[in-house]
Design an enzyme around this catalytic site. Structure first.
Site, mmCIF file in Angstrom:
data_model
loop_
_atom_site.group_PDB
_atom_site.id
_atom_site.type_symbol
_atom_site.label_atom_id
_atom_site.label_comp_id
_atom_site.label_asym_id
_atom_site.label_seq_id
_atom_site.Cartn_x
_atom_site.Cartn_y
_atom_site.Cartn_z
ATOM 1 N N GLU A 361 0.859 -1.190 0.000
ATOM 2 C CA GLU A 361 0.000 0.000 0.000
ATOM 3 C C GLU A 361 0.896 1.241 0.000
ATOM 4 O O GLU A 361 1.823 1.343 0.806
ATOM 5 C CB GLU A 361 -0.883 0.023 1.262
ATOM 6 C CG GLU A 361 -1.832 -1.157 1.393
ATOM 7 C CD GLU A 361 -3.130 -0.980 0.616
ATOM 8 O OE1 GLU A 361 -3.301 0.080 -0.026
ATOM 9 O OE2 GLU A 361 -3.958 -1.919 0.647
HETATM 10 ZN ZN LIG Z 1 -6.422 -1.304 -3.503
#
Ligand SMILES: [Zn+2]
Length: 400
Positions: A361
């Protein structure tokens, strides 16, 4: 102030979303005020992506309200602004924001302005990157498949493309269409390998075939969809035993099972807008202790590589499986059915001949207080390339 820039009713401000990546429901345009909300389309629940084009606002003091039920619709550095049709972007800044609104003075000669939640990266950006590297002998553009709407889904190959390469890596982006900052990271990684600027880049070019799907949900990227939590489930949860809803994910499965060994599979995402844990980069763990140990070795290399870079990644920020939101509930269907769904990461645990597989992320606007923008995201991508090289070399027979 408006006294300096009187509203001219002959030339009202025009707002539209009719361009690649465009998204918003325009609720009202009143003089110098725009009220919008993210267009959720087939999203289950609420999400925050929007991107608009504003014309006829030159010289005006403009206020834009972003209405959203489930959280903020403006990031921590304000909206992203482009005055060149979405090619280059800057943050307007947190001090432009008050509650769910932001304000700006449009420069006198800016006839067209793009405003967005983030720094848009669409097919146009990829085309520019590929055109700039068209003469590079170690970059090939192929076709993964066609999307539901008939768009070609690009499959890029770079690095060692001669016969069977010693190692192979799959990189994927935009399983969630709106997560554009991850695409700047990916482009930075590819540019670093193609540039061959350091020993790691040259090692990757010599020893690794990089296989890249830059836009998994290519239709969603073009339409400006959220993509996240798309009904009945999104691309990132389409790797279950029932076979897959989307042609792109079905083709990625085939690629993984039929190509031969992949030494690493890295799926790039951006997190939620809100919450203190989302202003940083972090790996999201899947079940399986052995793979998580491998991810942690890659993570250690990335921590070292980013320590002196513009954006720091810290291993302590990772979300191992079973912590915070990353538990079994995150893999249940969002339509209220208790059906477990399968991510690419989980698919890799059970299929094909696959080494380290990970989800990374990457934040939209801020990492531990440092500004995320297209330049720092690209630098992060270069650091990720170096970390991958170290990880792959370390996992092998001492080729360094
Ligand atoms: Zn995502």
């Amino acid at each position: 102030m408006s006294t300096e820039h009187p509203v001219n009713p002959e030339h009202p401000v025009q707002v539209d979303t009719g361009f690649p990546g465009g998204n918003a429901v325009i609720e009202r345009v009143e003089a110098d005020r725009i009220v919008l909300r993210p267009d959720l389309r087939d999203t289950i629940g609420d999400w925050f992506y929007w991107c608009i084009c504003v014309r006829g606002a030159q010289g005006r003091d403009l206020t834009v309200q972003v209405r959203r039920d489930g959280g903020p619709g403006i990031g921590v550095r304000g909206p992203a602004v482009s005055t060149d049709g979405g090619h280059h972007w800057t943050w307007l800044g947190a001090d432009s924001v008050s509650g769910d609104e932001f304000s700006l003075t449009v420069p006198e000669h800016t006839t067209e302005l793009r405003l967005s939640f983030g720094m848009s990266y669409t097919a146009d950006h990829l085309e520019r990157f590929l055109a700039a590297n068209a003469a590079h002998g170690a970059l090939e553009r192929g076709l993964l498949t066609h999307s539901e709407q008939g768009r070609p889904v690009d499959l890029l190959r770079l690095g060692n493309l001669r016969g069977a390469p010693p190692r192979r890596v799959l990189l994927t982006g935009r399983h969630h269409a709106c997560e554009m900052m991850a695409s700047h990271v990916l482009e930075g990684l590819l540019a670093h390998v193609l540039g061959g600027d350091d020993v790691e880049a040259r090692w990757l070019a010599e020893h690794v075939e990089l296989v890249v799907v830059p836009f998994v949900d290519v239709d969603g990227v073009a339409r400006g969809d959220q993509g996240k939590n798309r009904a009945p489930h999104d691309h990132a949860r389409d790797y279950g035993p029932e076979g897959g809803l989307y042609p792109e994910t079905r083709a990625i499965r085939q690629l993984l099972v039929n190509t031969g060994r992949f030494d690493a599979v890295l799926d790039l995402h951006c997190p939620n807008v809100a919450g203190p844990t989302n202003q940083r980069a972090y790996f999201v763990g899947s079940e399986g202790a052995e793979n998580w140990e491998a991810v942690q070795r890659l993570a250690a290399a990335l921590e070292e590589e980013t320590a002196t870079g513009p954006l720091e990644y810290r291993r302590a920020d990772d979300l191992p499986f079973g912590t915070a939101w990353n538990g079994p509930a995150n893999y249940l269907s969002r339509d209220g059915l208790e059906t477990p769904l399968t991510s690419l990461d989980a698919f890799c645990a059970d299929h094909g001949d696959i080494g380290t597989h990970a989800v990374l992320e990457f934040p939209y606007a801020d990492a531990h207080g440092a500004e995320v923008n297209t330049a720092t995201a690209r630098a992060f991508g270069a650091a990720l390339a170096r970390a991958l090289a170290q990880h792959l070399a370390g996992n092998g027979a001492g080729q360094g």
